[in-house]
Design a protein around this motif. Structure first.
Motif, PDB file in Angstrom:
ATOM      1  N   TYR A 190      31.307  49.801  37.359  1.00 47.45           N
ATOM      2  CA  TYR A 190      31.874  48.557  37.868  1.00 47.45           C
ATOM      3  C   TYR A 190      33.138  48.174  37.103  1.00 47.45           C
ATOM      4  O   TYR A 190      34.163  47.818  37.699  1.00 47.45           O
ATOM      5  N   LEU A 191      33.069  48.247  35.783  1.00 46.76           N
ATOM      6  CA  LEU A 191      34.222  47.883  34.957  1.00 46.76           C
ATOM      7  C   LEU A 191      35.385  48.845  35.179  1.00 46.76           C
ATOM      8  O   LEU A 191      36.553  48.437  35.163  1.00 46.76           O
ATOM      9  N   LEU A 192      35.069  50.114  35.396  1.00 41.34           N
ATOM     10  CA  LEU A 192      36.110  51.107  35.646  1.00 41.34           C
ATOM     11  C   LEU A 192      36.845  50.802  36.951  1.00 41.34           C
ATOM     12  O   LEU A 192      38.085  50.816  36.999  1.00 41.34           O
ATOM     13  N   ILE A 193      36.090  50.515  37.988  1.00 38.57           N
ATOM     14  CA  ILE A 193      36.690  50.194  39.287  1.00 38.57           C
ATOM     15  C   ILE A 193      37.521  48.927  39.194  1.00 38.57           C
ATOM     16  O   ILE A 193      38.666  48.859  39.659  1.00 38.57           O
ATOM     17  N   TYR A 194      36.959  47.905  38.566  1.00 35.52           N
ATOM     18  CA  TYR A 194      37.663  46.631  38.414  1.00 35.52           C
ATOM     19  C   TYR A 194      38.907  46.817  37.556  1.00 35.52           C
ATOM     20  O   TYR A 194      39.957  46.216  37.823  1.00 35.52           O
ATOM     21  N   GLY A 195      38.808  47.649  36.525  1.00 39.16           N
ATOM     22  CA  GLY A 195      39.937  47.878  35.631  1.00 39.16           C
ATOM     23  C   GLY A 195      41.098  48.559  36.335  1.00 39.16           C
ATOM     24  O   GLY A 195      42.266  48.226  36.090  1.00 39.16           O
ATOM     25  N   ILE A 196      40.786  49.506  37.225  1.00 39.56           N
ATOM     26  CA  ILE A 196      41.833  50.199  37.976  1.00 39.56           C
ATOM     27  C   ILE A 196      42.592  49.222  38.866  1.00 39.56           C
ATOM     28  O   ILE A 196      43.826  49.242  38.945  1.00 39.56           O
ATOM     29  N   VAL A 197      41.852  48.331  39.522  1.00 40.61           N
ATOM     30  CA  VAL A 197      42.478  47.340  40.403  1.00 40.61           C
ATOM     31  C   VAL A 197      43.391  46.412  39.603  1.00 40.61           C
ATOM     32  O   VAL A 197      44.529  46.136  39.996  1.00 40.61           O
ATOM     33  N   ILE A 198      42.897  45.926  38.472  1.00 41.16           N
ATOM     34  CA  ILE A 198      43.701  45.035  37.629  1.00 41.16           C
ATOM     35  C   ILE A 198      44.958  45.745  37.125  1.00 41.16           C
ATOM     36  O   ILE A 198      46.044  45.163  37.072  1.00 41.16           O
ATOM     37  N   LEU A 199      44.825  47.020  36.773  1.00 45.25           N
ATOM     38  CA  LEU A 199      45.963  47.807  36.286  1.00 45.25           C
ATOM     39  C   LEU A 199      47.050  47.913  37.358  1.00 45.25           C
ATOM     40  O   LEU A 199      48.240  47.748  37.060  1.00 45.25           O
ATOM     41  N   MET A 216      43.894  43.998  47.348  1.00 41.15           N
ATOM     42  CA  MET A 216      42.461  44.055  47.057  1.00 41.15           C
ATOM     43  C   MET A 216      41.805  45.235  47.765  1.00 41.15           C
ATOM     44  O   MET A 216      40.761  45.731  47.352  1.00 41.15           O
ATOM     45  N   GLY A 217      42.452  45.704  48.841  1.00 44.87           N
ATOM     46  CA  GLY A 217      41.913  46.831  49.592  1.00 44.87           C
ATOM     47  C   GLY A 217      41.829  48.109  48.776  1.00 44.87           C
ATOM     48  O   GLY A 217      41.091  49.036  49.146  1.00 44.87           O
ATOM     49  N   ILE A 218      42.580  48.172  47.675  1.00 47.89           N
ATOM     50  CA  ILE A 218      42.493  49.336  46.786  1.00 47.89           C
ATOM     51  C   ILE A 218      41.067  49.520  46.300  1.00 47.89           C
ATOM     52  O   ILE A 218      40.561  50.644  46.188  1.00 47.89           O
ATOM     53  N   GLU A 219      40.396  48.402  46.031  1.00 48.76           N
ATOM     54  CA  GLU A 219      39.018  48.460  45.542  1.00 48.76           C
ATOM     55  C   GLU A 219      38.085  49.046  46.600  1.00 48.76           C
ATOM     56  O   GLU A 219      37.116  49.729  46.267  1.00 48.76           O
ATOM     57  N   ILE A 220      38.385  48.787  47.886  1.00 52.24           N
ATOM     58  CA  ILE A 220      37.565  49.351  48.961  1.00 52.24           C
ATOM     59  C   ILE A 220      37.597  50.873  48.899  1.00 52.24           C
ATOM     60  O   ILE A 220      36.556  51.540  48.967  1.00 52.24           O
ATOM     61  N   ILE A 221      38.800  51.431  48.760  1.00 48.70           N
ATOM     62  CA  ILE A 221      38.962  52.888  48.701  1.00 48.70           C
ATOM     63  C   ILE A 221      38.193  53.467  47.518  1.00 48.70           C
ATOM     64  O   ILE A 221      37.485  54.474  47.644  1.00 48.70           O
ATOM     65  N   PHE A 223      33.483  56.325  45.307  1.00 47.23           N
ATOM     66  CA  PHE A 223      32.394  56.337  44.324  1.00 47.23           C
ATOM     67  C   PHE A 223      31.046  56.489  45.022  1.00 47.23           C
ATOM     68  O   PHE A 223      30.199  57.293  44.591  1.00 47.23           O
ATOM     69  N   VAL A 224      30.849  55.721  46.095  1.00 45.86           N
ATOM     70  CA  VAL A 224      29.574  55.756  46.814  1.00 45.86           C
ATOM     71  C   VAL A 224      29.328  57.128  47.434  1.00 45.86           C
ATOM     72  O   VAL A 224      28.228  57.681  47.333  1.00 45.86           O
ATOM     73  N   THR A 225      30.349  57.706  48.068  1.00 43.50           N
ATOM     74  CA  THR A 225      30.167  58.971  48.789  1.00 43.50           C
ATOM     75  C   THR A 225      30.207  60.194  47.875  1.00 43.50           C
ATOM     76  O   THR A 225      29.459  61.155  48.085  1.00 43.50           O
ATOM     77  N   LYS A 226      31.068  60.182  46.858  1.00 42.34           N
ATOM     78  CA  LYS A 226      31.243  61.362  46.020  1.00 42.34           C
ATOM     79  C   LYS A 226      30.345  61.368  44.775  1.00 42.34           C
ATOM     80  O   LYS A 226      29.862  62.420  44.366  1.00 42.34           O
ATOM     81  N   ILE A 227      30.140  60.198  44.176  1.00 43.14           N
ATOM     82  CA  ILE A 227      29.341  60.116  42.941  1.00 43.14           C
ATOM     83  C   ILE A 227      27.876  59.818  43.252  1.00 43.14           C
ATOM     84  O   ILE A 227      26.967  60.512  42.784  1.00 43.14           O
ATOM     85  N   GLU A 228      27.635  58.757  44.043  1.00 44.41           N
ATOM     86  CA  GLU A 228      26.259  58.374  44.358  1.00 44.41           C
ATOM     87  C   GLU A 228      25.667  59.214  45.492  1.00 44.41           C
ATOM     88  O   GLU A 228      24.460  59.172  45.712  1.00 44.41           O
ATOM     89  N   LYS A 229      26.529  59.932  46.224  1.00 40.69           N
ATOM     90  CA  LYS A 229      26.086  60.792  47.329  1.00 40.69           C
ATOM     91  C   LYS A 229      25.377  59.977  48.413  1.00 40.69           C
ATOM     92  O   LYS A 229      24.372  60.421  48.994  1.00 40.69           O
TER      93      LYS A 229
END
Length: 208
Positions: free
Chosen positions: A10-19, A43-48, A53-59
């Motif tokens: 979560y922090l990684l995703i949020y951090g990328i958006v803030i960056l 904000m749509g960057i977070e959607i991507i 993450f959901v499809t590739k990491i969590e499968k």
């Protein structure tokens, strides 16, 4: 271990958006209105990122987080109607109690209605995908559904904690509204209804 992995993700995703926000708005100069609208779309960057993450990491499939391909437009229109009625009900009660007063519309800003509506749709759908779609389903499937609801709603409140004028009443109201959006998510089993209801709520509150 599971919770720690989720927090890090979560922090990684949020951090990328803030960056991305920091890079754009610190190095480019925009007017207040353009910056406001652009920030909503970004904000749509977070959607991507969440989709990947959901499809590739969590499968998991996107359907598992409420991104259905069926009845998309009817669901969006239904959400717009629900969000508008929700906001009218709150404002109507406020007017009756003497907390609000109607001062009219600023017609000079009417040409910005469509850009703002589209921007609020992207921003609101992002928040719904993050909280109801990803967080809620993540913890609901691993624990009880109440745990998923509680954690996702607390994160929903947390993401609004930087709003100006925030007080205890605002926090309670945000939690209640988040709970209503969760109910819409459960009832219709997709993010389109709660996402568009959220968008219309934000649009009427932030623009109208």
């Amino acid at each position: 271990k599971e919770v720690l992995l989720f927090v890090i993700s979560y922090l990684l995703i949020y951090g990328i958006v803030i960056l991305v926000f920091e890079i754009l708005f610190n190095h480019l100069s925009f007017s207040y209105t353009v910056s406001d609208i652009l920030s909503l779309f970004l904000m749509g960057i977070e959607i991507i990122i969440i989709f990947l993450f959901v499809t590739k990491i969590e499968k998991r499939s996107l359907t598992s987080i409420g991104v259905s391909k069926e009845n998309v437009m009817p669901s969006i229109l239904k959400g717009f109607a629900i969000g508008f009625v929700m906001f009218l009900a709150v404002v109507g009660i406020g007017i009756l109690l003497g907390q609000y007063s109607y001062i009219g519309l600023d017609m000079s800003m009417l040409f910005l209605a469509i850009p703002y509506m589209l921007g609020f749709f992207v921003q609101s759908l992002t928040e719904e995908i993050e909280t109801r779609g990803w967080v809620n389903t993540y913890f609901s499937k691993r624990h009880r559904i109440f745990i998923g609801f509680l954690i996702s709603d607390l994160i929903f409140v947390l993401t609004h904690s930087f709003n100006s004028g925030l007080d205890i009443d605002s926090i309670i109201n945000i939690f209640i509204v988040g709970a209503l959006f969760t109910m819409l998510f459960w009832k219709y089993d997709n993010l389109w209804v709660c996402g568009s209801a959220h968008a219309m709520w934000n649009f009427t509150q932030g623009y109208l």
